[in-house]
Design a protein around this motif. Structure first.
Motif, PDB file in Angstrom:
ATOM      1  N   GLN A  38       0.797  -1.233   0.067  1.00 13.53           N
ATOM      2  CA  GLN A  38      -0.021  -0.155   0.103  1.00 13.53           C
ATOM      3  C   GLN A  38       0.798   1.198  -0.104  1.00 13.53           C
ATOM      4  O   GLN A  38       1.621   1.333   0.984  1.00 13.53           O
ATOM      5  N   PHE A 107      -5.634  -9.978   8.675  1.00 14.19           N
ATOM      6  CA  PHE A 107      -4.478  -9.199   8.549  1.00 14.19           C
ATOM      7  C   PHE A 107      -3.586  -9.074   9.583  1.00 14.19           C
ATOM      8  O   PHE A 107      -3.849  -8.969  10.837  1.00 14.19           O
TER       9      PHE A 107
ATOM     10  N   TYR B  37     -14.028  -3.181   4.483  1.00 16.19           N
ATOM     11  CA  TYR B  37     -13.049  -3.196   5.283  1.00 16.19           C
ATOM     12  C   TYR B  37     -12.732  -1.507   5.740  1.00 16.19           C
ATOM     13  O   TYR B  37     -12.474  -0.881   4.962  1.00 16.19           O
ATOM     14  N   GLN B  39      -9.884   0.861   7.378  1.00 13.64           N
ATOM     15  CA  GLN B  39      -8.226   0.939   7.592  1.00 13.64           C
ATOM     16  C   GLN B  39      -8.234   2.578   8.694  1.00 13.64           C
ATOM     17  O   GLN B  39      -7.880   3.494   7.794  1.00 13.64           O
ATOM     18  N   ARG B  43      -3.646   1.822  10.287  1.00 15.75           N
ATOM     19  CA  ARG B  43      -3.399   0.890   9.440  1.00 15.75           C
ATOM     20  C   ARG B  43      -3.845  -0.433   9.660  1.00 15.75           C
ATOM     21  O   ARG B  43      -3.541  -1.323   8.761  1.00 15.75           O
ATOM     22  N   MET B  45      -6.356  -3.258   9.449  1.00 15.22           N
ATOM     23  CA  MET B  45      -7.603  -3.673   8.738  1.00 15.22           C
ATOM     24  C   MET B  45      -8.472  -4.195   9.538  1.00 15.22           C
ATOM     25  O   MET B  45      -8.477  -5.291  10.124  1.00 15.22           O
ATOM     26  N   TYR B  90     -11.937   3.167   3.692  1.00 15.26           N
ATOM     27  CA  TYR B  90     -12.755   2.105   3.691  1.00 15.26           C
ATOM     28  C   TYR B  90     -12.499   1.210   2.344  1.00 15.26           C
ATOM     29  O   TYR B  90     -12.572   1.940   1.233  1.00 15.26           O
TER      30      TYR B  90
END
Lengths: 116, 115
Positions: A38, A107, B37, B39, B43, B45, B90
């Motif tokens: 990311q 995650f 999800y 974030q 960070r 999730m 999102y």
């Protein structure tokens, strides 16, 4: 419940140095595993995914590679880092049994990599 | 190949208002999962809501609900009584029902809840 341990949380590496990011999974067996990157303020780019030991699918050709030496271990590597490799790397997994009402992706905490 | 599109890169709403985030997807599959999800700045999730395509009823989780239109391939997220803690990125995501496939994410919508 499923948990992904991902480390390190932060990493600063010089250009040309090697990289090894590791994630391990607890609480489920035979998961699908994924590496995403990311860029700052942007979406998730899928780099690699694996449906089993030794099985790796690459989504983006680049100087990164992935390996899955054990069922619950997924490693992201590079022999020589580039400046463009900087970013936030997320390891993710999904339950091994599809069709379950509880299926979801889970995650790790992510690794912020800065290549200098 | 499956694709997920989030057409709103960024949105801002006042606290306590209702906001709807859009998501469309493209697939030839009949059975699949859709997710939203969250974030936050940390960070991490966080799963907000999940929808199984074979269920016609829209999923709901407290202040979060979806409008799932299978024929239109649309999957929007509604946040009611928005709170400051809802400020986050999102992501809409798609996953096939069967194990040998990847999760596809949209590019995300950055949501700001204003006091």
């Amino acid at each position: 419940s499923q948990t992904i341990h991902q480390w390190p949380a932060t990493l600063v590496q010089p250009v040309g140095s090697p990289l090894s990011l590791e994630c391990t999974v607890e609480g489920t067996s035979n998961p699908n595993l994924y590496w995403y990157r990311q860029a700052a303020g942007r979406g998730l780019q899928l780099l690699f995914y694996s449906v089993g030991i030794g099985q790796i699918s690459s989504e983006v050709p680049q100087n990164l590679s992935a390996s899955r030496p054990q069922d619950r271990q997924f490693i992201l590597s590079s022999k020589k880092l580039l400046l463009s490799d900087s970013g936030f790397y997320l390891c993710a997994g999904t339950r091994g049994i599809r069709g379950s009402a509880n299926t979801e992706a889970f995650f790790g905490q992510g690794t912020r990599l800065t290549v200098v | 190949a499956q694709t997920v599109t989030q057409s709103q890169p960024e949105m801002s709403v006042q606290e306590a208002e209702t906001v709807t985030l859009s998501c469309t997807y493209d697939t030839s599959e009949n059975n699949y999962y859709l997710f939203w999800y969250k974030q936050p700045p940390s960070r991490q999730m966080i799963l907000v809501i999940r929808q199984e395509a074979y269920k016609q009823q829209n999923a709901t989780e407290n202040r979060f609900s979806v409008n799932f239109q299978k024929a239109a391939k649309s999957f929007s997220l509604k946040i009611s009584d928005s709170q400051l803690g809802d400020t986050a990125m999102y992501f809409c995501a798609f996953m096939k029902l069967y194990r040998d496939d990847k999760i596809i994410f949209g590019k995300g919508t950055r949501l700001h809840i204003l006091p």
